[in-house]
Design an enzyme around this catalytic site. Structure first.
Site, PDB file in Angstrom:
ATOM      1  N   PRO A 177     -27.260  13.050  55.457  1.00  0.00           N
ATOM      2  CA  PRO A 177     -26.783  13.175  56.846  1.00  0.00           C
ATOM      3  C   PRO A 177     -25.563  14.085  56.964  1.00  0.00           C
ATOM      4  O   PRO A 177     -25.206  14.493  58.064  1.00  0.00           O
ATOM      5  CB  PRO A 177     -26.471  11.737  57.257  1.00  0.00           C
ATOM      6  CG  PRO A 177     -26.549  10.913  56.033  1.00  0.00           C
ATOM      7  CD  PRO A 177     -27.310  11.661  54.998  1.00  0.00           C
TER       8      PRO A 177
ATOM      9  N   GLU B 254     -25.653   4.281  49.307  1.00  0.00           N
ATOM     10  CA  GLU B 254     -24.639   4.825  50.222  1.00  0.00           C
ATOM     11  C   GLU B 254     -24.440   6.323  50.028  1.00  0.00           C
ATOM     12  O   GLU B 254     -23.911   7.016  50.872  1.00  0.00           O
ATOM     13  CB  GLU B 254     -23.295   4.112  50.023  1.00  0.00           C
ATOM     14  CG  GLU B 254     -23.340   2.628  50.260  1.00  0.00           C
ATOM     15  CD  GLU B 254     -23.908   2.256  51.624  1.00  0.00           C
ATOM     16  OE1 GLU B 254     -23.389   2.758  52.627  1.00  0.00           O
ATOM     17  OE2 GLU B 254     -24.875   1.474  51.659  1.00  0.00           O
TER      18      GLU B 254
ATOM     19  N   ARG C 195     -45.912  24.941  56.874  1.00  0.00           N
ATOM     20  CA  ARG C 195     -46.761  25.619  57.867  1.00  0.00           C
ATOM     21  C   ARG C 195     -46.294  27.041  58.169  1.00  0.00           C
ATOM     22  O   ARG C 195     -46.999  27.804  58.831  1.00  0.00           O
ATOM     23  CB  ARG C 195     -46.912  24.769  59.123  1.00  0.00           C
ATOM     24  CG  ARG C 195     -45.636  24.439  59.850  1.00  0.00           C
ATOM     25  CD  ARG C 195     -45.818  23.240  60.769  1.00  0.00           C
ATOM     26  NE  ARG C 195     -46.896  23.435  61.733  1.00  0.00           N
ATOM     27  CZ  ARG C 195     -46.879  24.319  62.700  1.00  0.00           C
ATOM     28  NH1 ARG C 195     -45.848  25.118  62.828  1.00  0.00           N
ATOM     29  NH2 ARG C 195     -47.888  24.432  63.533  1.00  0.00           N
TER      30      ARG C 195
ATOM     31  N   ASP D  15     -45.797  28.785  68.258  1.00  0.00           N
ATOM     32  CA  ASP D  15     -45.236  27.439  68.307  1.00  0.00           C
ATOM     33  C   ASP D  15     -44.028  27.345  69.215  1.00  0.00           C
ATOM     34  O   ASP D  15     -43.296  28.309  69.397  1.00  0.00           O
ATOM     35  CB  ASP D  15     -44.787  26.991  66.902  1.00  0.00           C
ATOM     36  CG  ASP D  15     -45.948  26.591  66.026  1.00  0.00           C
ATOM     37  OD1 ASP D  15     -47.045  26.390  66.555  1.00  0.00           O
ATOM     38  OD2 ASP D  15     -45.734  26.493  64.805  1.00  0.00           O
TER      39      ASP D  15
HETATM   40 CL1  6GU Z   1     -31.432  14.173  55.173  1.00  0.00          CL
HETATM   41  N1  6GU Z   1     -30.832  11.652  54.721  1.00  0.00           N
HETATM   42  C1  6GU Z   1     -30.440  10.434  55.112  1.00  0.00           C
HETATM   43  N2  6GU Z   1     -30.309   9.463  54.213  1.00  0.00           N
HETATM   44  N3  6GU Z   1     -30.171  10.127  56.375  1.00  0.00           N
HETATM   45  C2  6GU Z   1     -30.309  11.111  57.261  1.00  0.00           C
HETATM   46  C3  6GU Z   1     -30.710  12.406  56.920  1.00  0.00           C
HETATM   47  C4  6GU Z   1     -30.963  12.644  55.622  1.00  0.00           C
HETATM   48  N4  6GU Z   1     -30.753  13.169  58.028  1.00  0.00           N
HETATM   49  C5  6GU Z   1     -30.383  12.356  59.010  1.00  0.00           C
HETATM   50  N5  6GU Z   1     -30.112  11.137  58.572  1.00  0.00           N
END
Ligand code: 6GU
Length: 250
Positions: free
Chosen positions: A88, A115, A153, A168
């Site tokens: 994230p 974590e 794709r 697209d």
């Molecule tokens: Cl790439 N990994 C995780 N664990 N949570 C996420 C993410 C990735 N992208 C958004 N939330």
């Protein structure tokens, strides 16, 4: 293009390699894909891949040794591949990023769990970090599949002959036009006549108007990044004139 997914849940990833566009492209040797189980690089009887965080606190951290071992083994198999950590905290994924990744020789997708991943692995062995949106997933597996699907794709030849990625949504900065198939009347609702006319120039014009209309109503933010073509400007100016007349009559 080769995809190698490093995960402690290879069985979660593998079914996707046998279905749909990805399955077809692998069958046709346009793509190759495999998984590596991070646990196979963990030592000891219990093959532990996580541990408590230094400094205390809740949650567990992915140990550096098994992950580093898996990344190095994957690099040995596909030395030209980029190592991409799904997290994230990564840069936001988009169609633009997918296009950028589609020209790579291969991707080694590192799925963290718990974590997070020990910082020393992140700093030493990772080329790129990607997030699929501002929300939290427990692991990178679903994110890896999202990235694979979007990138696969775009690899030349991955879509069948009559399909094309150029039309697209997002490829020209607009949402796609409305789609219709048979029957020509469904529960009293008719398909727009122009689509049955066989007039290809008129059909293209209708589709562009439909794209602009849908983008204006559903995703007006996309216009901030969009460079309008002459034809697109003409359509918007025609609407401006129509709206002006509506307002003046009222
Ligand atoms: Cl790439 N990994 C995780 N664990 N949570 C996420 C993410 C990735 N992208 C958004 N939330």
């Amino acid at each position: 293009m080769n995809f190698t997914v490093l995960t402690i849940f290879p069985e979660l990833i593998q079914p996707f390699f046998f279905h749909g566009i990805i399955g077809k492209a692998i069958e046709n040797s346009i793509l190759s894909a495999s998984t590596m189980d991070i646990r196979d690089f963990a030592k000891g009887k219990h093959r532990v891949t996580d541990d408590r965080p230094y400094g205390g606190g809740c949650g567990m951290v992915m140990k550096p040794e098994p992950l580093a071992g898996a990344i190095r083994a994957a690099k040995e198999k596909t030395p030209q591949s980029s190592v991409i950590h799904l997290t994230p905290q990564g840069r936001p994924f988009s169609q633009k990023v997918a296009r950028e990744l589609a020209v790579l020789d291969g991707m080694i997708l590192v799925c963290g769990r718990y974590e997070g991943v020990d910082e020393r692995v992140c700093q030493g062995l990772i080329d790129d970090e990607i997030s699929i949106g501002d929300y939290v997933l427990t692991g990178g597996e679903l994110a890896a599949l999202v990235v694979i699907e979007a990138v696969a794709r775009l690899v030349p030849g991955a879509l069948g002959g009559d399909q094309s990625a150029e039309k697209d949504t997002f490829e020209d900065g607009l949402i796609e036009h409305a789609h219709y198939t048979r029957p020509d009347e469904f529960e009293g609702d008719k398909v727009p006549g122009v689509l049955l006319s066989g007039n290809h120039a008129e059909i293209e014009k209708w589709r562009l108007e439909s794209s602009l209309k849908r983008t204006f109503l559903k995703r007006p933010d996309l216009f901030k990044e969009k460079k309008l073509s002459k034809q697109e400007k003409e359509i918007l100016e025609k609407w401006r004139e129509q709206i002006r007349q509506i307002i003046e009559r009222g």
